[in-house]
Scaffold this motif. Structure first.
Motif, short mmCIF file in Angstrom:
data_model
loop_
_atom_site.label_atom_id
_atom_site.label_comp_id
_atom_site.label_asym_id
_atom_site.label_seq_id
_atom_site.Cartn_x
_atom_site.Cartn_y
_atom_site.Cartn_z
N UNK A 194 38.84 26.77 55.70
CA UNK A 194 37.39 27.01 55.61
C UNK A 194 37.07 27.86 54.39
N UNK A 195 37.85 28.90 54.19
CA UNK A 195 37.67 29.76 53.01
C UNK A 195 37.85 28.96 51.72
N UNK A 196 38.92 28.17 51.65
CA UNK A 196 39.24 27.40 50.44
C UNK A 196 38.14 26.38 50.14
N UNK A 197 37.66 25.69 51.19
CA UNK A 197 36.63 24.68 50.97
C UNK A 197 35.30 25.31 50.56
N UNK A 198 34.97 26.47 51.14
CA UNK A 198 33.74 27.17 50.76
C UNK A 198 33.77 27.52 49.29
N UNK A 199 34.89 28.05 48.82
CA UNK A 199 35.02 28.42 47.40
C UNK A 199 35.00 27.18 46.52
N UNK A 200 35.72 26.13 46.96
CA UNK A 200 35.80 24.90 46.16
C UNK A 200 34.43 24.28 45.93
N UNK A 201 33.67 24.09 47.01
CA UNK A 201 32.35 23.44 46.88
C UNK A 201 31.40 24.33 46.09
N UNK A 202 31.42 25.64 46.34
CA UNK A 202 30.54 26.56 45.60
C UNK A 202 30.87 26.57 44.12
N UNK A 203 32.15 26.43 43.78
CA UNK A 203 32.56 26.46 42.37
C UNK A 203 32.01 25.29 41.58
N UNK A 204 31.69 24.18 42.25
CA UNK A 204 31.16 23.00 41.55
C UNK A 204 29.83 23.31 40.88
N UNK A 205 29.12 24.32 41.37
CA UNK A 205 27.80 24.62 40.84
C UNK A 205 27.84 25.57 39.65
N UNK A 206 29.03 26.03 39.27
CA UNK A 206 29.14 26.97 38.16
C UNK A 206 28.91 26.32 36.80
N UNK A 207 28.73 25.01 36.78
CA UNK A 207 28.37 24.36 35.51
C UNK A 207 26.94 24.73 35.12
N UNK A 208 26.18 25.27 36.07
CA UNK A 208 24.80 25.66 35.79
C UNK A 208 24.76 27.06 35.20
N UNK A 209 23.75 27.36 34.39
CA UNK A 209 23.66 28.70 33.79
C UNK A 209 23.31 29.79 34.80
N UNK A 210 22.56 29.43 35.85
CA UNK A 210 22.16 30.42 36.84
C UNK A 210 21.77 29.73 38.14
N UNK A 211 21.45 30.54 39.16
CA UNK A 211 21.11 29.99 40.47
C UNK A 211 19.76 29.29 40.46
N UNK A 212 18.87 29.72 39.59
CA UNK A 212 17.56 29.06 39.49
C UNK A 212 17.73 27.60 39.10
N UNK A 213 18.63 27.36 38.16
CA UNK A 213 18.91 25.98 37.73
C UNK A 213 19.49 25.16 38.88
N UNK A 214 20.35 25.78 39.68
CA UNK A 214 20.95 25.09 40.83
C UNK A 214 19.87 24.67 41.82
N UNK A 215 18.97 25.60 42.15
CA UNK A 215 17.91 25.30 43.11
C UNK A 215 17.00 24.18 42.62
N UNK A 216 16.65 24.20 41.35
CA UNK A 216 15.78 23.16 40.79
C UNK A 216 16.47 21.81 40.84
N UNK A 217 17.74 21.78 40.46
CA UNK A 217 18.48 20.52 40.49
C UNK A 217 18.59 19.98 41.91
N UNK A 218 18.88 20.86 42.88
CA UNK A 218 19.03 20.42 44.27
C UNK A 218 17.75 19.81 44.81
N UNK A 219 16.62 20.42 44.49
CA UNK A 219 15.33 19.89 44.96
C UNK A 219 15.06 18.52 44.34
#
Length: 563
Positions: free
Chosen positions: A195-220
């Motif tokens: 569970x720990x490994x998968x949480x880190x793995x999936x979250x790490x995929x979003x690090x291509x974005x410059x910040x969390x604001x970009x992540x939220x906009x893309x997700x929407x």
């Protein structure tokens, strides 16, 4: 007379009962004594030396008065805790009694109309779905997505398969007498690691974005465009991934601002403070306590924070406040495992797969043939055709995509899926499963490696788990006492299933031998008379002809001699 040891469940109950009370009393006494000592020090500082000879009596009075108040405070708090405990015990006991009474206990080993796969996260359930269930059930037979109650309609006609991360409380929406449940359990320590490994793995995929604001906009944008369901919509990842994603972005910002070093000496990938939340911090976080620890027991019991039942939230909160009440939850979970159609073990992967094919797959194939289902019938809508276990991919164009059983995972050496279903046997099902698993594991390993590159040198593996301190492993076990007990119970059920499968195989062999013996006996009975046996008829006719020919030749010779 020697004293017999308590059963393991009783020992667990005693530990759960007294450990929190003792800890609370010790903590409260420590606080009160420290406070009393502070008061005494201040009195000593302010009292003049001229009345020093009177100080001991004053201090004694103050000490007596303070300790008296301390004892009264502790007693009041303990009394309050006892009142709350008895209130919670009443709630939990009532829930447990109702849960056990409402269970269906008949024909547990016979597949009913609806198959519910209760997917406990990180147990290998996604593999079973793609490589077993989708090979058996056409998309038209899948129930609509039930993740987080999205689009779920139990009244859908021909709905035969439901795969979900929801907990057992979903059964309140289903016809209990027409539903069979299957699940897979995993060793609790390994499940927490995964569970720990998968949480880190999936979250790490979003690090291509410059910040969390970009992540939220893309997700929407992606959700608005596709209307699909991703991992971020599914329990428990909708809580765990955003939490870990926020943490990864915070640590990346800290590295960039030099608050964390850009690189640190590699001791263990589970303790890379500058790159990701260390495992020992992860398991002690309130979110982990609420969702991860004892998660399998709460899911089978129907008590997650994603439950359909209103009363389950009160029960869950009571168990969190009074862990000793977890024994009631454990008994309900065990009872439900006892009456499931199939219980698999992640660690017994090969045997689990074989048993699933023989105990469940064989009945599914028989059921669908009896129904004369039209395998060419299409799914009623797109969401149903792509249901269950979506897993987001983050590609270089900064978009999240649902992983819908990709084309590269298909085995092109087998016939069309619908034609393959019509001709499917248990043996071909097992062979198809093995090919599918091999392909699926390769794609998952590639995705994991690509994701973790963004937080190198964090690389997870079974070998790397050996670097985790024993103290952390012991902590995980202590935080998952209910899951440890439930897993031991699942192992017993697994052993019984194995014996049942072997016994059925022996019965089938005996049946074949019995048929052969019966056939031989019939032949013997048939051959009791001279003309009764068919093979004797084939031998007697040529023999009779030969005798006739010999007699005819001898007669001719005798006639020649007379002439």
């Amino acid at each position: 007379m020697p004293i017999s040891p308590l059963p393991s469940d009783h020992v667990l109950g005693v530990q759960l009962l007294f450990t929190p009370i003792a800890a609370a009393l010790e903590e409260e006494l420590g606080k009160q004594i420290t406070e009393a000592q502070g008061i005494l020090r201040r009195l000593l500082f302010y009292f003049p030396s001229s009345i020093g000879y009177r100080l001991p009596s004053h201090l004694a009075a103050v000490r007596y008065w303070r300790i008296n108040l301390t004892e009264r405070s502790i007693l009041c708090r303990v009394s309050s805790n006892h009142d709350d405990y008895f209130r919670c015990e009443s709630i939990v006991r009532k829930w447990a009694d109702n849960s056990n009474q409402n269970e269906i206990k008949e024909n547990d080993l016979n597949l009913k109309d609806l198959l519910l796969f209760l997917h406990v996260p990180r147990t290998g359930g996604r593999t079973y779905f793609h490589c077993f269930l989708r090979k058996l059930y056409a998309s038209a037979l899948e129930c609509p997505r039930s993740y987080d109650k999205l689009h779920f309609d139990p009244s859908k006609p021909n709905c035969r398969l439901l795969v979900t991360h929801d907990d057992y409380s979903l059964m309140s929406k289903l016809p209990k007498d027409r539903t069979s449940v299957v699940t897979i359990l995993r060793d609790p320590v390994d499940r927490v690691f995964s569970t720990y490994e998968f949480s880190v793995e999936v979250a790490a995929r979003f690090l291509i974005h410059p910040n969390l604001t970009s992540v939220d906009q893309m997700s929407r944008q992606v959700h608005k465009k596709t209307g699909g369901v991703s991992t971020l919509d599914i329990w428990p990842w909708k809580y765990l991934v955003p939490w870990m994603r926020q943490d990864l972005f915070n640590r990346r910002d800290a590295r960039r601002s030099r608050r964390y070093p850009m690189f640190e000496e590699i001791s263990s990938p589970y303790d890379m403070q500058n790159m990701a939340m260390p495992l020992h911090e992860y398991i002690n976080h309130p979110i982990a306590h609420d969702i991860i620890h004892n998660g399998a027991t709460f899911q089978v019991a129907g008590l997650t924070n994603n439950s359909y039942s209103v009363e389950s939230h009160d029960v869950h909160n009571c168990v969190k406040k009074h862990p000793q009440l977890g024994l009631f939850v454990l008994e309900v979970a065990k009872h439900r495992l006892n009456h499931m159609l199939y219980v698999g073990l992640t660690e017994e992967h090969k045997m689990s797969a074989t048993m699933f094919a023989k105990l469940v797959g064989a009945q599914v194939l028989s059921q669908l043939k009896d129904l004369n289902f039209d395998f060419d019938q299409p799914a009623t809508n797109e969401s149903e055709a792509s249901s269950s276990f979506p897993d987001p991919e983050v590609n270089e164009s900064n978009q999240v995509e649902d992983n819908k059983d990709p084309k590269e995972n298909e085995d092109h050496s087998v016939p069309h899926p619908e034609l393959a279903r019509q001709n499917m046997t248990v043996e071909t099902l097992i062979n198809t499963y093995e090919r599918c698993v091999s392909s699926l594991r390769k794609s998952q390993a590639t995705r994991c490696t690509t994701s973790l590159k963004r937080i190198t040198p964090v690389i997870f593996s079974k070998q790397a788990r050996l670097s985790v301190p024993k103290k952390t492993l012991k902590k995980i076990q202590d935080l998952n006492t209910l899951d440890v007990a439930l897993y031991k119970h699942a192992q017993l059920i697994f052993t019984q299933q194995k014996k049942f499968m072997i016994q059925n195989a022996d019965d089938a062999l005996l049946q074949q031998k019995g048929d052969l013996l019966a056939e031989t006996e019939i032949q013997r009975e048939g051959c009791g008379s001279f003309y009764g046996c068919s093979w004797w008829n084939f031998l007697i006719i040529p023999f009779f002809i030969i005798i006739v020919v010999i007699l005819f030749i001898r007669k001719r010779k005798e006639n020649k001699l007379k002439i």
